[in-house]
Design an enzyme around this catalytic site. Structure first.
Site, PDB file in Angstrom:
ATOM      1  N   CYS A 182       4.300  14.739  67.779  1.00  0.00           N
ATOM      2  CA  CYS A 182       3.281  13.823  67.278  1.00  0.00           C
ATOM      3  C   CYS A 182       2.686  13.007  68.423  1.00  0.00           C
ATOM      4  CB  CYS A 182       3.864  12.920  66.200  1.00  0.00           C
ATOM      5  SG  CYS A 182       4.157  13.785  64.644  1.00  0.00           S
ATOM      6  N   HIS A 234       0.445   7.810  65.540  1.00  0.00           N
ATOM      7  CA  HIS A 234       1.180   6.654  65.045  1.00  0.00           C
ATOM      8  C   HIS A 234       1.368   5.594  66.118  1.00  0.00           C
ATOM      9  CE1 HIS A 234       5.128   7.547  66.983  1.00  0.00           C
ATOM     10  NE2 HIS A 234       4.794   8.811  66.817  1.00  0.00           N
TER      11      HIS A 234
END
Length: 437
Positions: free
Chosen positions: A352, A333
């Site tokens: 992440c 992301h």
């Protein structure tokens, strides 16, 4: 010979994969990252489309190890492998010819040794680095120490402090074993001959590389999981991107950050920061009225409710999330705080992968940066052809001149692997056939 002790157990035990069922729903945070079959070496193959090629190669490698006249022959002479494997194998050859050939003598602990020092410890340091006998810390010794430090993940200042002495006392076999562990990690990556595009995330280097037809065409920095929330070694298909995404807040941040702010500043804090509260983490969760909650209790004990921040420039997901559906909540992301990519310590996320240049990655994937119809509404943009993402963890890397460069082990995985595969005493890496699978 050590082949039976290291190579064959890895072939037979690590050739397995942990396949999770591919999920079509969007994963949510927080993540409970499971161990792979052999934590620190193997990958979790989420999508069956990715696993068979690696599995077939492992089956062939088993056959080679069991039937070949020379089971220690380099794997990449028989089978296509990732170029990282070939380069590391060459680096191992060079390491054995240089650092591995030096006298393995122990240097007693003591004060840092630096230019101008003299004595018995200096004499042992000179011997350990293959220099002419002597008791003085001269410029030649300082340069040799600096060279050793540069290869072995140490500050290259030419001063033999406690860290440098400890690394020297580990002996060359220790670092050869580290190279063999990293060769196993590299063997689980796509072969150079594999066509198509894929993304390689190296959590050991906090780096992302973009591959086309077996060649790296671009790279950028990444921010990956911390030691407490490590990014797992896994492979999955990136299927779509979420433009103008929500950010689902990890429960620990709800307890330690959001709830105390509400207690101190009142309910307007939530609307000012554009937070929503949902009853749970399911797809059909219901909105929750913030006024109905016991905020001091949430600040003290936490909650199982789902907090999310609406799309916007302040959102921790930035403008886009790159989704590879999996049960572990792992994805790539954007992020609004680009300053963190300039730091050396980029092992700070909840698992992440934050992308340094999301627009460049999106353009490589889609041919453009996807734009939503409304900046306040999350939208899904499908990839016409899913792109594999491989997340590995390399603590050694090849250099452009054919050598190797060791890295730090931010997740602390390597010592346990060496103990597991080489025994309590570490075994004898000099006995291991060159680049065994």
């Amino acid at each position: 010979m050590m082949i039976a002790r290291f190579a064959l157990p890895l072939l037979l035990a690590l050739g397995l994969s942990a396949q999770g069922a591919a999920q079509t729903r969007q994963p949510i945070e927080p993540v409970d990252i499971p161990p792979s079959v052999e934590q620190g070496v193997d990958m979790i193959y989420v999508d069956p489309e990715i696993a068979p090629e690696v599995g077939e190669r492992d089956a062939l490698l088993k056959d080679l190890a069991l039937k070949a006249d020379d089971p220690g022959a380099p794997v990449d002479l028989f089978l296509p492998v990732h170029p990282l494997y070939t380069d590391l194998r060459r680096g191992l050859v060079r390491y054995r010819m240089t650092w591995g050939a030096l006298p393995d003598v122990v240097i007693p602990e003591g004060p840092p040794l630096k230019p101008g020092a003299a004595g018995e410890r200096v004499a042992l340091l000179r011997e350990r680095l293959g220099l002419s006998p002597g008791t003085r810390y001269d410029a030649v010794l300082a340069n040799a120490v600096r060279d050793f430090q540069g290869v072995h993940a140490l500050k290259a200042d030419g001063v033999a402090g406690p860290g440098t002495i400890a690394a020297l006392n580990l002996g060359p076999d220790h670092f050869e074993r580290l190279l063999l562990v990293n060769l196993e990690r590299a063997r689980r990556l796509p072969a150079e001959s594999d066509a198509g595009r894929y993304i390689l995330v190296d959590a050991g280097a906090a780096q992302i590389s973009l591959y086309e037809n077996g060649k790296a065409v671009d790279s950028m920095r990444a921010i990956v999981g911390s030691a407490k929330t490590p990014t797992p070694m896994m492979a999955a298909l990136m299927r779509f991107a979420s433009v103008n995404p929500y950010w689902n807040v990890p429960p620990d941040l709800v307890k330690t950050l959001i709830a105390p702010k509400v207690v101190a500043n009142g309910l307007p804090y939530l609307e000012e920061r554009e937070y929503d509260i949902l009853s749970d983490w399911s797809d059909d969760a219901e909105p929750v009225d913030p006024a109905s909650l016991d905020w001091p209790a949430i600040a003290a004990e936490g909650t199982s409710m789902r907090f999310r921040r609406r799309p916007g420039p302040w959102n921790s997901m930035g403008r886009i999330k790159f989704m590879m559906p999996n049960d572990y909540g792992i994805y790539l992301h954007d992020t609004p705080d680009k300053s963190l990519f300039a730091a050396e310590d980029r092992w700070i996320s909840n698992g992440c992968v934050r992308v340094e240049d999301a627009e460049r990655l999106a353009t490589w994937l889609f041919g453009r940066m996807p734009e939503g119809s409304d900046p306040k509404v999350e939208e899904q943009v499908d990839l016409e052809d899913p792109v594999p993402v491989y997340i590995t963890y390399m603590t050694a890397a090849p250099t452009a001149d054919g050598g190797v460069l060791f890295r730090a082990d931010p997740y602390g995985r390597d010592p346990a692997l060496i103990a597991r595969y080489f025994g309590a005493d570490g075994g004898d890496a000099s006995d291991i056939a060159l680049a065994t699978p």
